[in-house]
Design a protein around this motif. Structure first.
Motif, PDB file in Angstrom:
ATOM      1  N   ARG A   1       0.862  -1.181   0.000  1.00  0.00           N
ATOM      2  CA  ARG A   1       0.000   0.000   0.000  1.00  0.00           C
ATOM      3  C   ARG A   1       0.899   1.232   0.000  1.00  0.00           C
ATOM      4  NH1 ARG A   1      -1.960  -3.543   3.465  1.00  0.00           N
ATOM      5  NH2 ARG A   1      -3.988  -4.429   3.052  1.00  0.00           N
ATOM      6  N   TRP A   2       0.563   2.190  -0.819  1.00  0.00           N
ATOM      7  CA  TRP A   2       1.304   3.444  -0.909  1.00  0.00           C
ATOM      8  C   TRP A   2       0.451   4.486  -0.213  1.00  0.00           C
ATOM      9  CZ3 TRP A   2       5.846   5.227  -1.368  1.00  0.00           C
ATOM     10  CH2 TRP A   2       6.119   6.493  -1.882  1.00  0.00           C
ATOM     11  N   ASN A   3       0.871   4.944   0.950  1.00  0.00           N
ATOM     12  CA  ASN A   3       0.060   5.795   1.812  1.00  0.00           C
ATOM     13  C   ASN A   3       0.394   7.286   1.704  1.00  0.00           C
ATOM     14  OD1 ASN A   3      -1.218   3.501   2.934  1.00  0.00           O
ATOM     15  ND2 ASN A   3       0.545   3.171   4.237  1.00  0.00           N
TER      16      ASN A   3
ATOM     17  N   SER B   1      -1.145   7.686  -7.714  1.00  0.00           N
ATOM     18  CA  SER B   1      -1.057   6.271  -8.090  1.00  0.00           C
ATOM     19  C   SER B   1       0.051   5.601  -7.281  1.00  0.00           C
ATOM     20  CB  SER B   1      -0.804   6.129  -9.594  1.00  0.00           C
ATOM     21  OG  SER B   1       0.417   6.738  -9.943  1.00  0.00           O
ATOM     22  N   THR B   2       0.077   4.299  -7.338  1.00  0.00           N
ATOM     23  CA  THR B   2       1.083   3.534  -6.614  1.00  0.00           C
ATOM     24  C   THR B   2       2.310   3.375  -7.498  1.00  0.00           C
ATOM     25  OG1 THR B   2      -0.681   2.351  -5.490  1.00  0.00           O
ATOM     26  CG2 THR B   2       1.497   1.358  -5.422  1.00  0.00           C
ATOM     27  N   PRO B   3       3.452   3.911  -7.076  1.00  0.00           N
ATOM     28  CA  PRO B   3       4.646   3.825  -7.923  1.00  0.00           C
ATOM     29  C   PRO B   3       5.242   2.424  -7.932  1.00  0.00           C
ATOM     30  CG  PRO B   3       5.197   4.874  -5.854  1.00  0.00           C
ATOM     31  CD  PRO B   3       3.710   4.652  -5.846  1.00  0.00           C
ATOM     32  N   GLU B   4       5.775   2.024  -9.061  1.00  0.00           N
ATOM     33  CA  GLU B   4       6.488   0.752  -9.169  1.00  0.00           C
ATOM     34  C   GLU B   4       7.948   0.930  -8.754  1.00  0.00           C
ATOM     35  OE1 GLU B   4       5.343  -2.344  -9.967  1.00  0.00           O
ATOM     36  OE2 GLU B   4       3.362  -1.418  -9.864  1.00  0.00           O
ATOM     37  N   ARG B   5       8.494   2.114  -9.029  1.00  0.00           N
ATOM     38  CA  ARG B   5       9.876   2.447  -8.666  1.00  0.00           C
ATOM     39  C   ARG B   5       9.892   3.874  -8.132  1.00  0.00           C
ATOM     40  NH1 ARG B   5      10.040  -0.193 -13.355  1.00  0.00           N
ATOM     41  NH2 ARG B   5       9.953   1.611 -14.699  1.00  0.00           N
ATOM     42  N   ILE B   6      10.759   4.094  -7.145  1.00  0.00           N
ATOM     43  CA  ILE B   6      10.919   5.446  -6.624  1.00  0.00           C
ATOM     44  C   ILE B   6      12.376   5.604  -6.193  1.00  0.00           C
ATOM     45  CG2 ILE B   6      10.101   4.765  -4.337  1.00  0.00           C
ATOM     46  CD1 ILE B   6       8.974   7.615  -4.049  1.00  0.00           C
ATOM     47  N   PRO B   7      13.027   6.664  -6.629  1.00  0.00           N
ATOM     48  CA  PRO B   7      14.422   6.876  -6.214  1.00  0.00           C
ATOM     49  C   PRO B   7      14.530   7.010  -4.692  1.00  0.00           C
ATOM     50  CG  PRO B   7      13.853   8.305  -8.056  1.00  0.00           C
ATOM     51  CD  PRO B   7      12.582   7.669  -7.592  1.00  0.00           C
ATOM     52  N   ALA B   8      15.613   6.512  -4.140  1.00  0.00           N
ATOM     53  CA  ALA B   8      15.802   6.528  -2.688  1.00  0.00           C
ATOM     54  C   ALA B   8      15.814   7.957  -2.142  1.00  0.00           C
ATOM     55  CB  ALA B   8      17.098   5.806  -2.329  1.00  0.00           C
ATOM     56  N   ARG B   9      16.399   8.894  -2.875  1.00  0.00           N
ATOM     57  CA  ARG B   9      16.430  10.292  -2.407  1.00  0.00           C
ATOM     58  C   ARG B   9      15.019  10.874  -2.334  1.00  0.00           C
ATOM     59  NH1 ARG B   9      21.382  12.662  -1.955  1.00  0.00           N
ATOM     60  NH2 ARG B   9      23.091  11.613  -3.019  1.00  0.00           N
TER      61      ARG B   9
ATOM     62  N   ASN C   1       8.133   2.837   6.815  1.00  0.00           N
ATOM     63  CA  ASN C   1       7.030   1.893   7.045  1.00  0.00           C
ATOM     64  C   ASN C   1       5.671   2.573   7.029  1.00  0.00           C
ATOM     65  OD1 ASN C   1       8.816  -0.197   7.291  1.00  0.00           O
ATOM     66  ND2 ASN C   1       8.830  -0.183   9.512  1.00  0.00           N
ATOM     67  N   ASP C   2       5.616   3.864   7.372  1.00  0.00           N
ATOM     68  CA  ASP C   2       4.349   4.591   7.306  1.00  0.00           C
ATOM     69  C   ASP C   2       3.951   4.857   5.857  1.00  0.00           C
ATOM     70  OD1 ASP C   2       4.286   4.778  10.112  1.00  0.00           O
ATOM     71  OD2 ASP C   2       5.411   6.667  10.070  1.00  0.00           O
ATOM     72  N   LEU C   3       4.935   5.134   5.044  1.00  0.00           N
ATOM     73  CA  LEU C   3       4.699   5.508   3.652  1.00  0.00           C
ATOM     74  C   LEU C   3       4.468   4.299   2.762  1.00  0.00           C
ATOM     75  CD1 LEU C   3       4.642   8.060   1.910  1.00  0.00           C
ATOM     76  CD2 LEU C   3       7.091   7.844   1.620  1.00  0.00           C
ATOM     77  N   PHE C   4       5.211   3.260   3.019  1.00  0.00           N
ATOM     78  CA  PHE C   4       5.213   2.062   2.173  1.00  0.00           C
ATOM     79  C   PHE C   4       4.885   0.870   3.072  1.00  0.00           C
ATOM     80  CE2 PHE C   4       7.544  -1.575   0.476  1.00  0.00           C
ATOM     81  CZ  PHE C   4       7.187  -1.558  -0.847  1.00  0.00           C
ATOM     82  N   GLU C   5       3.723   0.260   2.863  1.00  0.00           N
ATOM     83  CA  GLU C   5       3.250  -0.809   3.740  1.00  0.00           C
ATOM     84  C   GLU C   5       3.119  -2.121   2.955  1.00  0.00           C
ATOM     85  OE1 GLU C   5      -0.722  -1.662   6.406  1.00  0.00           O
ATOM     86  OE2 GLU C   5      -0.409   0.325   5.561  1.00  0.00           O
TER      87      GLU C   5
END
Length: 117
Positions: free
Chosen positions: A10-12, A50-58, A72-76
């Motif tokens: 889940r992308w919160n 939308s829910t991203p498939e990839r996201i840069p670490a920065r 963990n709050d952002l990406f579940e």
């Protein structure tokens, strides 16, 4: 029936933005830019809606900083079980005992027992 383990997530971002009183994607752009992340309006819109498939670490780190949250709050992540594609499921409704005019679901009437349960 064989099962395969599938991972979902889940992308919160939108919910976390709302908690910080950020309601528009355009409000997020200057906050990202101040942390060295330059994204176009359409990129930020897609990131939020939308829910991203990839996201840069920065970018991920900048979002955590902006929203004062943990990854963990952002990406579940969660585990979902699904039947494997090779399962031997019936291919025709007749193989399940379903016939036209004879549905599986039936109307029922619940009657309380005499002892009240």
């Amino acid at each position: 029936m064989p099962e395969q383990r599938r991972i979902g997530y889940r992308w919160n971002l939108r919910a976390l933005m709302a908690k910080q009183n950020l309601w528009k994607t355009t409000e997020l752009m200057p906050l990202l830019k101040s942390r060295g992340i330059s994204l176009s309006e359409s990129q930020v819109y897609r990131l939020v809606t939308s829910t991203p498939e990839r996201i840069p670490a920065r970018t991920f780190a900048a979002l955590c900083d902006i929203l004062d949250c943990t990854p963990n709050d952002l990406f579940e992540p969660f585990v979902e079980m699904r039947a494997a594609a090779t399962a031997n499921a019936p291919k025709r409704s007749e193989d399940l005992g379903i016939e036209p005019g004879n549905p599986i679901a039936r109307r029922v009437r619940l009657v309380a027992s005499e002892d009240g349960e």
